[in-house]
Design a protein around this motif. Structure first.
Motif, mmCIF file in Angstrom:
data_model
loop_
_atom_site.group_PDB
_atom_site.id
_atom_site.type_symbol
_atom_site.label_atom_id
_atom_site.label_comp_id
_atom_site.label_asym_id
_atom_site.label_seq_id
_atom_site.Cartn_x
_atom_site.Cartn_y
_atom_site.Cartn_z
ATOM 1 N N PRO A 193 0.603 -1.320 0.024
ATOM 2 C CA PRO A 193 -0.151 -0.230 0.086
ATOM 3 C C PRO A 193 0.462 0.961 0.206
ATOM 4 C CG PRO A 193 -1.092 -1.634 1.614
ATOM 5 C CD PRO A 193 0.114 -2.455 1.100
ATOM 6 N N SER A 194 1.926 1.210 0.703
ATOM 7 C CA SER A 194 3.090 2.430 0.529
ATOM 8 C C SER A 194 3.546 2.673 -0.297
ATOM 9 C CB SER A 194 4.034 2.470 1.660
ATOM 10 O OG SER A 194 4.410 1.215 1.354
ATOM 11 N N LYS A 195 3.506 1.638 -1.695
ATOM 12 C CA LYS A 195 4.563 1.867 -2.397
ATOM 13 C C LYS A 195 3.011 2.587 -3.552
ATOM 14 C CE LYS A 195 8.465 0.981 -1.932
ATOM 15 N NZ LYS A 195 9.230 1.046 -2.658
ATOM 16 N N SER A 196 2.104 1.964 -3.339
ATOM 17 C CA SER A 196 0.720 2.185 -3.698
ATOM 18 C C SER A 196 0.779 3.774 -3.986
ATOM 19 C CB SER A 196 -0.081 1.531 -4.041
ATOM 20 O OG SER A 196 -1.402 1.810 -5.130
ATOM 21 N N LEU A 197 0.525 4.080 -3.233
ATOM 22 C CA LEU A 197 0.010 5.746 -2.842
ATOM 23 C C LEU A 197 1.092 6.158 -3.151
ATOM 24 C CD1 LEU A 197 -1.551 5.607 0.862
ATOM 25 C CD2 LEU A 197 -2.375 6.187 -1.106
ATOM 26 N N GLU A 198 2.392 6.069 -3.211
ATOM 27 C CA GLU A 198 3.831 7.018 -3.250
ATOM 28 C C GLU A 198 3.820 7.458 -5.025
ATOM 29 O OE1 GLU A 198 7.429 5.129 -2.226
ATOM 30 O OE2 GLU A 198 7.338 5.406 -0.071
ATOM 31 N N VAL A 199 3.183 5.489 -5.162
ATOM 32 C CA VAL A 199 2.845 6.348 -7.076
ATOM 33 C C VAL A 199 1.757 7.228 -7.538
ATOM 34 C CG1 VAL A 199 2.240 5.155 -9.075
ATOM 35 C CG2 VAL A 199 3.938 3.810 -7.583
ATOM 36 N N THR A 200 0.931 7.441 -6.546
ATOM 37 C CA THR A 200 -0.623 7.834 -6.985
ATOM 38 C C THR A 200 0.308 9.091 -6.718
ATOM 39 O OG1 THR A 200 -1.833 6.045 -6.727
ATOM 40 C CG2 THR A 200 -2.880 8.132 -5.927
ATOM 41 N N ASP A 201 0.912 9.592 -6.033
ATOM 42 C CA ASP A 201 1.210 10.659 -5.466
ATOM 43 C C ASP A 201 1.461 11.323 -6.187
ATOM 44 O OD1 ASP A 201 -0.233 11.247 -3.139
ATOM 45 O OD2 ASP A 201 1.246 10.654 -1.481
ATOM 46 N N GLY A 202 3.302 10.847 -6.719
ATOM 47 C CA GLY A 202 3.370 11.723 -8.022
ATOM 48 C C GLY A 202 2.804 11.672 -9.113
ATOM 49 N N ILE A 203 1.594 10.354 -9.651
ATOM 50 C CA ILE A 203 1.344 10.790 -10.978
ATOM 51 C C ILE A 203 0.684 12.170 -10.661
ATOM 52 C CG2 ILE A 203 -0.682 10.000 -12.073
ATOM 53 C CD1 ILE A 203 0.516 7.174 -11.299
ATOM 54 N N PHE A 204 -0.325 12.728 -9.553
ATOM 55 C CA PHE A 204 -1.517 13.702 -8.860
ATOM 56 C C PHE A 204 -0.077 14.632 -9.549
ATOM 57 C CE2 PHE A 204 -2.959 16.278 -6.016
ATOM 58 C CZ PHE A 204 -4.171 16.031 -6.544
ATOM 59 N N SER A 205 1.003 14.701 -8.749
ATOM 60 C CA SER A 205 2.013 15.825 -8.171
ATOM 61 C C SER A 205 2.322 15.919 -10.199
ATOM 62 C CB SER A 205 3.124 15.164 -8.068
ATOM 63 O OG SER A 205 2.540 15.357 -6.641
ATOM 64 N N ALA A 206 2.317 15.104 -10.651
ATOM 65 C CA ALA A 206 3.042 15.938 -12.107
ATOM 66 C C ALA A 206 1.541 16.166 -13.190
ATOM 67 C CB ALA A 206 3.354 14.096 -13.095
ATOM 68 N N LEU A 207 0.724 15.650 -12.600
ATOM 69 C CA LEU A 207 -0.565 15.773 -13.538
ATOM 70 C C LEU A 207 -0.734 17.287 -12.950
ATOM 71 C CD1 LEU A 207 -2.617 13.367 -13.107
ATOM 72 C CD2 LEU A 207 -1.875 14.044 -15.401
ATOM 73 N N VAL A 208 -0.803 17.997 -11.586
ATOM 74 C CA VAL A 208 -0.923 18.620 -10.835
ATOM 75 C C VAL A 208 0.382 20.287 -11.749
ATOM 76 C CG1 VAL A 208 -0.523 21.232 -9.763
ATOM 77 C CG2 VAL A 208 -2.130 18.315 -8.723
#
Length: 233
Positions: free
Chosen positions: A13-28
């Motif tokens: 789960p921690s890895k999944s959240l990190e990936v998701t945060d990275g994608i969101f930051s890139a989108l932002v």
């Protein structure tokens, strides 16, 4: 496909959240970049709109000036045509000129300060001269050439002592004088020619003065003429 799904499930789960945060930051970040780009483009568009409005106004102003110049050129061309006509003593109504003489050999009993009637019209343009009254009424304002000649009357028994004193009048003002004094043997003729400014409606006429009852010589020696040289506004 099943393998990828299994791999995604197996990730912590921690890895999944990190990936998701990275994608969101890139989108932002991309959205922020796109927003800045849009803002810059809107600013450019606004500046271009201002330039277009300025150029449109300038174009309208230039068209207005051009139209005014065309109107002015037409007016100047019209005035130039009128000036050419005036130069040849012509206007929109035609020339103004008259010449009249006294045909009878003598006109008896000419009263002092009374208009002399030059009854025979030789030339008349413009309708200004009236041979019933001997008065010329200026139809236009302008510079006029005015001329008058007067011949003394032959008295019975000779020529001596006959004098003529005449005046060219504008309304009630004396413009010029004519004088003739016969000798014992010969008759005399006086004449005068002037240039005068007349206003439309001015009356010009010729009279004798200093004589209570004078005869005036005719036979076309006594004449009265006028001519519009230049029309004034």
């Amino acid at each position: 496909m099943f393998f990828l799904l299994l791999l995604f499930i197996c990730i912590s789960p921690s890895k999944s959240l990190e990936v998701t945060d990275g994608i969101f930051s890139a989108l932002v970040e991309k959205l922020s970049t796109l927003d800045e780009t849009v803002q810059r483009q809107e600013k450019v568009n606004n500046e271009q709109d201002e330039i277009i409005r300025y150029l449109t106004n300038q174009n309208e102003e230039l068209l207005k000036r051009l139209n005014d110049k065309e109107v002015l050129l037409k007016q100047l061309d019209k005035e130039s045509t009128i000036d050419e006509r005036r130069r040849f003593v012509l206007n929109s109504e035609g020339p103004v000129a008259f010449s009249a003489v006294i045909d009878p050999t003598v006109v008896d009993h000419t009263k002092a300060n009374t208009a002399i009637k030059f009854e025979t019209i030789l030339t008349e343009y413009g309708g200004g001269y009236n041979n019933d009254t001997g008065i010329f009424v200026a139809p236009n304002t302008g510079l006029y050439l005015l001329s008058c000649s007067m011949l003394d009357h032959t008295p019975k028994g000779g020529h001596g002592g006959v004098m003529i004193h005449g005046e060219i009048m504008r309304n009630h003002d004396v413009l010029a004088r004519v004088f003739a004094h016969a000798e014992t043997t010969y008759r005399d003729q006086g004449a005068n020619t002037i240039i005068a400014t007349l206003t439309r409606g001015d009356q010009v006429w010729v009279r004798t003065v200093d004589n209570s009852d004078l005869g005036l010589g005719g036979s076309r020696y006594t004449s009265f003429s006028g001519y519009l040289l230049w029309q004034l506004s």
